[in-house]
Design a protein around this motif. Structure first.
Motif, PDB file in Angstrom:
ATOM      1  N   SER A 740       0.831  -1.195   0.000  1.00  0.00           N
ATOM      2  CA  SER A 740       0.000   0.000   0.000  1.00  0.00           C
ATOM      3  C   SER A 740       0.870   1.252   0.000  1.00  0.00           C
ATOM      4  O   SER A 740       2.094   1.156   0.055  1.00  0.00           O
ATOM      5  CB  SER A 740      -0.928  -0.015   1.216  1.00  0.00           C
ATOM      6  OG  SER A 740      -1.882   1.034   1.127  1.00  0.00           O
ATOM      7  N   LYS A 742       0.906   5.785   1.030  1.00  0.00           N
ATOM      8  CA  LYS A 742       0.271   6.979   1.607  1.00  0.00           C
ATOM      9  C   LYS A 742       1.107   8.196   1.221  1.00  0.00           C
ATOM     10  O   LYS A 742       2.329   8.117   1.113  1.00  0.00           O
ATOM     11  CB  LYS A 742       0.141   6.851   3.114  1.00  0.00           C
ATOM     12  CG  LYS A 742       1.451   6.665   3.876  1.00  0.00           C
ATOM     13  CD  LYS A 742       1.169   6.528   5.362  1.00  0.00           C
ATOM     14  CE  LYS A 742       2.459   6.313   6.153  1.00  0.00           C
ATOM     15  NZ  LYS A 742       2.214   6.180   7.599  1.00  0.00           N
ATOM     16  N   GLU A 744       2.583  11.985   1.800  1.00  0.00           N
ATOM     17  CA  GLU A 744       3.006  12.818   2.934  1.00  0.00           C
ATOM     18  C   GLU A 744       3.849  13.964   2.393  1.00  0.00           C
ATOM     19  O   GLU A 744       4.924  13.735   1.848  1.00  0.00           O
ATOM     20  CB  GLU A 744       3.800  11.969   3.928  1.00  0.00           C
ATOM     21  CG  GLU A 744       4.112  12.688   5.217  1.00  0.00           C
ATOM     22  CD  GLU A 744       4.785  11.762   6.213  1.00  0.00           C
ATOM     23  OE1 GLU A 744       6.018  11.812   6.310  1.00  0.00           O
ATOM     24  OE2 GLU A 744       4.063  10.976   6.873  1.00  0.00           O
TER      25      GLU A 744
END
Length: 821
Positions: A740, A742, A744
């Motif tokens: 996965s 993410k 930032e």
């Protein structure tokens, strides 16, 4: 003996089975036979002389893909493939003609297109009107044989891609097999190379040398490593030999790997040479500090250069200002044999002044002769130089106030012998030598000045005004306890004014604390001791008010008074400090370089050791299969084929990672960043998905369809494959792996999280390091080297990102890395 009469036995009811019972028993036996006949794994057929199927069991019908009832009276050769029909017809004819059991292998065509490999054995019936065939499906066996051939082909291709020279040797030093690198570097064809003794074609000798690792391995059965220079090949080699053993543990030969380390040896020799030059620089600096006699100092420096740097000859010459502008030799060391008497060097712009020594003095810049045999400027001295074994030279001018007053010339027996770093150190040494000469001359002048001061007031006054060193005459001031507490200026010379910036009219009659209130008590105590004891002193110190370093000589011509002659040594002190700092930096660099080389050597040895494992498995399994292929059943053959396949994959993966890492280390790996859709990239991971399916692991790609990063596609693919493969290796069956991301700030964090065995906290700092081997077997005993994580770290850092891991033992791992979006 009395015989006993035996009465006839009475008939027992139901002792003889009835006909109905016998029929029932016969039926049961027949039914059991039919059941065994139908469900036997082999196909059984009864074939008429004209090739029609008379009878067959269920297994035979299943092999032909048609119901049994529909197969009777059909021709058997209808199911034989076109390629096998002729062979089948000859096989049937042979059965009826020979009356003995015959066998053959052929292919069937099922449902028009499916190809099945079968083994058929047959024999004619007693009446010769029919024959009985037994058919076994050998498709799996044939497929495994084909996979085995493909695996061997892949192994051979990989073997030839390795840049190191790899040979397989037998116990008699004969070459059994050699890779492409060995063939190219030895310049011998594969046919001619096979069977040759290694010490003949590599070393050009009739017996193995004493250092031969293969001979040592044959004696003790252990792996051996040696490095040496091979004159015949003109290279330095690092050789490792690993024994090859049969299934009984007997040594049958070895894997002989030779790596070209010529460049590494060259760097090591350069480092040693630099260290020797650095040591010479340090010793010459010490000699400069303590030297009192100029000629002695010059000869000592020449000796230091010869003893520490290993050059052939060093000499120092001074530039004369005569008509011919000659260069006069004043000191030398090394192998000279009257050479200096033949020089007749000039620093004028003439034939004998255009050599390196004359040029260096005339231009005040270093000059070099890289090869005396071909340099036209060196022609006047070539014969005498070559006669004494000289091959190249370098000259550094001795400079003072931007003008050369002489030169130091260094001769080497090797052409083009002076590296850039070595030239820098020698140039610094020459500067120190020039400074030392000037310092010695200054000290001598100072001593003469002191003697002249005592001999004559008039001469003193002349010297007082003209000397380049600062001079001052003082009266010491005592406190109530009779201890020096201040001193008064009585007279100073012009040099004093120039060095200190203090004017005569502003200081005469005043005390030092009035003129310089921040004067350290050190100066007052030292000068007071001279004035009261009459003992002369010489020392160096720093004056904070003047912010300068001084070398001071103080003496007392009369009790209560003292004279001071001093020299501004601020430049020298700064130079010495710079020399010391450079010495420390060079020493630190040398230690770091040495440590780096040692770490890589250790890493290469680890890789060389791990690389042998898949090859040993390949050789062992292939030899076992080759020698017993007709004896083993399909299960045994399949098991050995899996071992071969796993070993080939393991070795191939290891070599791919090693080649990628080597390319990254040598700078040959092209970095080509572009905009990449991560979701699309991961759709090509069919082999990883197959791997996860085999281990019943849920592989979950939780990545947005529109997420993009800026990265090199091949490098990113390598990072993801290594991390996912790592998780698959250490996650047990039934586990889960999540890939996965993410976002930032301006970065994307990509992570691979698994429910595997995890990593102990004590082992986390062993990851991503070349100097420590840290690799554990997977949950299915998969092998690895730890090189994959090193590649990940190299490639992530190439993108300006970082990589880290979070893990808890028995609870899985999460590997993170960042990329720019």
């Amino acid at each position: 003996m009395k015989l006993k009469t035996i009465k006839p036995a009475k008939p027992i009811k139901k002792a003889i089975p009835s006909k109905i019972a016998k029929k029932s028993e016969i039926k049961q036996v027949k039914d059991k036979y039919i059941e065994l006949y139908d469900f036997a794994p082999s196909g059984y057929f009864t074939i008429s002389k004209v090739g029609e199927i008379i009878e067959l069991n269920l297994s035979g019908a299943n092999m032909l893909g048609i119901e049994r009832s529909l197969l009777k009276n059909r021709r058997f050769d209808f199911f034989i493939s076109k390629e096998s029909k002729l062979g089948f017809n000859l096989f049937i004819a042979k059965i009826f003609n020979s009356k003995v059991k015959e066998t053959c292998e052929l292919t069937l065509t099922i449902n028009g297109d499916i190809q099945t490999y079968v083994h058929i054995s047959g024999i004619a019936s007693a009446n010769g009107e029919e024959c009985f065939l037994t058919m076994i499906d050998i498709s799996n066996l044939k497929n495994n044989e084909e996979k085995l051939i493909n695996s061997r082909t892949e192994w051979i291709e990989t073997f030839d891609l390795i840049p190191d020279m790899i040979t397989i040797l037998d116990v008699n030093h004969r070459i059994v097999r050699a890779n492409k690198a060995s063939i190219e570097k030895l310049g011998i064809s594969p046919q001619d190379l096979t069977g040759l003794n290694c010490y003949q074609c590599i070393h050009g000798k009739q017996e193995s040398p004493s250092f031969c690792p293969h001979s040592l391995m044959l004696k003790d059965g252990k792996e051996h490593i040696a490095d040496f220079h091979e004159q015949k090949l003109g290279m330095d080699l690092l050789v490792s030999v690993t024994p090859i053993k049969d299934k009984n543990g007997k040594i049958t030969g070895s894997v002989h790997i030779a790596r070209d380390i010529t460049e590494r040896k060259k760097k090591e020799n350069e480092l040693k040479k630099l260290n020797r030059t650095l040591n010479a620089l340090s010793k010459s600096s010490q000699e400069m500090i303590h030297a009192k006699d100029e000629v002695h100092y010059l000869n000592e420096v020449c000796k230091i250069i010869i003893n520490n740097c290993g050059y052939a000859m060093v000499w120092v010459g001074y530039a004369e200002n005569d008509k011919d502008k000659t260069v006069r030799p004043v000191a030398f060391s090394g192998f000279e044999e009257g050479y200096l008497d033949t020089l007749k060097i000039s620093w004028a712009d003439s034939e004998r002044g255009k050599g390196p020594t004359g040029t260096a003095i005339r231009t005040a810049k270093p000059a070099m002769c890289k090869d005396m045999t071909i340099d036209p400027a060196f022609k006047p001295w070539r014969y005498d130089a070559i006669k004494r074994g000289y091959a190249s030279s370098i000259v550094f001018p001795l400079v003072n106030d931007s003008k050369a007053f002489g030169a130091i010339t260094i001769y080497s027996i090797e052409p083009d012998s002076f590296s850039k770093e070595e030239v820098e150190l020698l140039s610094e040494l020459a500067n120190d030598l020039a400074y030392g000469i000037i310092s010695i001359r200054s000290r001598i002048a100072q001593k003469i000045a002191e003697e002249a001061l005592i001999r004559s007031e008039e001469k003193y006054r002349l010297l007082f005004n003209e000397m380049i060193d600062g001079f001052a005459f003082h009266e010491v001031i005592l406190n109530n306890d009779g201890e020096p507490c201040d001193y008064r200026f009585l007279s100073v010379n012009p040099a004093f004014e120039k060095m200190t910036g203090l004017k005569t009219n502003d200081i005469i009659g005043k005390t030092v604390l009035e003129v310089l209130p921040d004067t350290e008590i050190y100066w007052i105590e030292k000068y007071g001791e001279v004035a009261l004891s009459g003992k002369s002193i010489e020392f160096e110190n720093y004056s904070s008010p003047l912010q300068k370093h001084f070398k001071v000589c103080s003496f007392s011509p009369q009790k209560g008074f003292f004279a001071v002659i001093f020299e501004d040594i601020t430049i020298r002190k700064n130079t010495e400090k710079a020399i010391l700092e450079r010495d420390e930096k060079l020493q630190k660099y040398a230690e770091e370089l040495k440590e780096s080389l040692a770490t890589k050597d250790k890493f290469y040895k680890i890789i060389a050791h791990d690389l042998k494992n898949p090859f040993i498995s390949l050789i062992g399994a292939s030899e076992l299969l080759y020698g017993n292929v007709e004896k083993f059943d399909t299960g045994k053959i399949a098991k050995l084929a899996k071992i071969l396949n796993d070993s080939a994959k393991s070795g191939y993966e290891m070599l791919l990672n090693l080649l990628e890492w080597a390319r990254s280390q040598t700078g040959s790996l092209v970095f080509n960043p572009e905009k990449i859709n991560i979701k699309k990239l991961t759709k090509n991971y069919s082999n990883l998905i197959e791997y996860s399916n085999n281990k019943n692991i849920n592989l979950n790609f939780n990545i947005d369809d529109d997420l993009h990063v800026i990265a090199d596609k091949n490098m990113l693919d390598t990072i993801l494959r290594n991390l996912i493969g790592n998780s698959l290796k250490f996650t047990p069956k039934g586990g889960e792996i999540i890939i996965s991301t993410k976002e930032e700030n301006n970065s994307v964090i990509i992570f691979v999280k698994d429910t595997g065995v995890g990593i102990a906290k004590s082992d986390l700092d062993k990851l991503f390091r070349t100097d420590i081997k840290f690799s554990l077997p997977g949950t299915e005993h998969e092998e690895g080297t730890g090189l994959g994580l090193l590649l990940c770290k190299e490639f992530v850092e190439k993108h300006g990102g970082k990589i880290w891991v979070e893990s808890e033992e028995n609870k899985g791992c999460t590997f993170y890395f960042t990329l720019c979006n």
